[in-house]
Every structure is written in C-alpha cells, then in structure tokens.
Design an enzyme around this catalytic site. Sequence first.
Site, PDB file in Angstrom:
ATOM      1  N   ASN A  81       5.801   0.166  -6.598  1.00  0.00           N
ATOM      2  CA  ASN A  81       5.200   1.421  -6.111  1.00  0.00           C
ATOM      3  C   ASN A  81       6.042   2.166  -5.101  1.00  0.00           C
ATOM      4  OD1 ASN A  81       2.973   1.114  -7.718  1.00  0.00           O
ATOM      5  ND2 ASN A  81       1.800   0.023  -6.157  1.00  0.00           N
ATOM      6  N   TYR A 109       0.329  -7.725   6.813  1.00  0.00           N
ATOM      7  CA  TYR A 109       1.406  -7.667   5.820  1.00  0.00           C
ATOM      8  C   TYR A 109       2.702  -8.244   6.345  1.00  0.00           C
ATOM      9  CZ  TYR A 109      -1.695  -4.373   3.514  1.00  0.00           C
ATOM     10  OH  TYR A 109      -2.764  -3.788   2.908  1.00  0.00           O
ATOM     11  N   ASP A 168      11.669  -5.753  -2.522  1.00  0.00           N
ATOM     12  CA  ASP A 168      11.349  -6.974  -3.268  1.00  0.00           C
ATOM     13  C   ASP A 168      11.313  -6.697  -4.768  1.00  0.00           C
ATOM     14  OD1 ASP A 168       9.014  -5.365  -2.370  1.00  0.00           O
ATOM     15  OD2 ASP A 168       7.904  -6.708  -3.707  1.00  0.00           O
ATOM     16  N   ASN A 188       3.165   2.728  -1.160  1.00  0.00           N
ATOM     17  CA  ASN A 188       3.123   3.675  -2.272  1.00  0.00           C
ATOM     18  C   ASN A 188       3.375   5.126  -1.879  1.00  0.00           C
ATOM     19  OD1 ASN A 188       0.756   3.848  -0.933  1.00  0.00           O
ATOM     20  ND2 ASN A 188      -0.592   3.638  -2.701  1.00  0.00           N
ATOM     21  N   HIS A 198       6.138  -8.840  -0.137  1.00  0.00           N
ATOM     22  CA  HIS A 198       6.318  -7.407  -0.399  1.00  0.00           C
ATOM     23  C   HIS A 198       7.027  -6.713   0.765  1.00  0.00           C
ATOM     24  CE1 HIS A 198       5.561  -4.286  -3.217  1.00  0.00           C
ATOM     25  NE2 HIS A 198       4.502  -3.752  -2.679  1.00  0.00           N
TER      26      HIS A 198
END
Length: 193
Positions: A117, A18, A96, A70, A23
């Site tokens: 989320n 990631y 974001d 989340n 994100h």
Amino acid sequence: MEGHMKLIVGLGNPGEQYKLTRHNIGFIFIDEYLKENNINDIREKFKSEFIQTNFQNEKIFYQKPLTYMNLSGEAIAEAVKFFKIDPKTELFVIYDDMDMKFGKLKIKKEGSAGGHNGIKSIISHIGKDFIRIKYGIGKPELKEETIKHVLGKFTPEEKEILKESRKKIFDLIEDIKTNTPVEKLMNKYNSKK
C-alpha cells in the site's frame, strides 16, 4: 551546477503499536542509521519526520512519513516537489517485501506496487520511477494471516537476521550518499538466490 540531493525514505506506520513490526522495517532502518550516526535534528515537516543533512556539499534528506502507510505518497510528493528532487535518481525508498524471505535485500529501479500500500500510494503521487530498497519479511503460511504477519513483531530468529542486515543497510546508505550508480548498488547488495 549545485550538488545532487538524495531523499532516503523509510516507510512505516506511526504509533507505539506498530513500532517494532515487520511492516515498519523502513522506519526501523532509518531510525537505527540516524542513531548510529548521531543525527538527531528531526523536524516535523511534509507530514513526516524529516531531517536535512549536508554531506560533501550535497544535501541528504531522511524522511519517515507520518501519514500511515497507505498515504505515504502524499508526504513524499510534498518533499519531492519542494526540493525539486528527481525521483528516478535521487529518491530511495526502504520498505518491507512479503515476496522475499526474511532478510533478503533487493534494489530495483521501478516496478509495480506488488500489493504494497505504501508503494501504491507513492506511485499514484509521483509515478513508478524511483529507487526501491526492498527488505524481505517473508509471508505467513495462510493467506488470511497476512495482516497479522505484516503487523506482527519479529521472532528471536528474525531479530538475529536484522542485526546482520543493519550493517548492510548502513553500508548501502553510505554508498547512496557518495553517488554510487544504482546498477552498482544492485550488483553489490541484491541478495543472491
């Protein structure tokens, strides 16, 4: 009365895959700011990477929740409770936003999660009154490409825009540290149409 505190949070997902994705813009800006200012006293605390600094007799905290996006609210709520932070004036969350084109910046005092989320999770833990720093990442042409877009890497063009944005974000963090009122921040940093 003791000085105010500020908790500046960047949202993202932990893990190599990631790392430099859209994100993770919150993580990216926090990381770059800390690096730029040689702040490296990172602790694992409150389910996060957490840093406490002092600035003009005030405590400034930086937080990167490690809960995955989340569940971000869990980590933030722990820090907020522990330090008795007032989210309305002392909690700033960088994340974001797909509804703005890439590189746009918008500071807001409250609002809905807008499908994000991480924000949904924060609202469920501490309510919707906290200061949002939204950074536009644009949206894909096709709705079904959303996840791929959000978790995708930056294009060369986006990387250039990011370079320009860094300075703006760094200035913004400095202004937050010196207790600039939110209205002023909004006037100064919110991208004009």
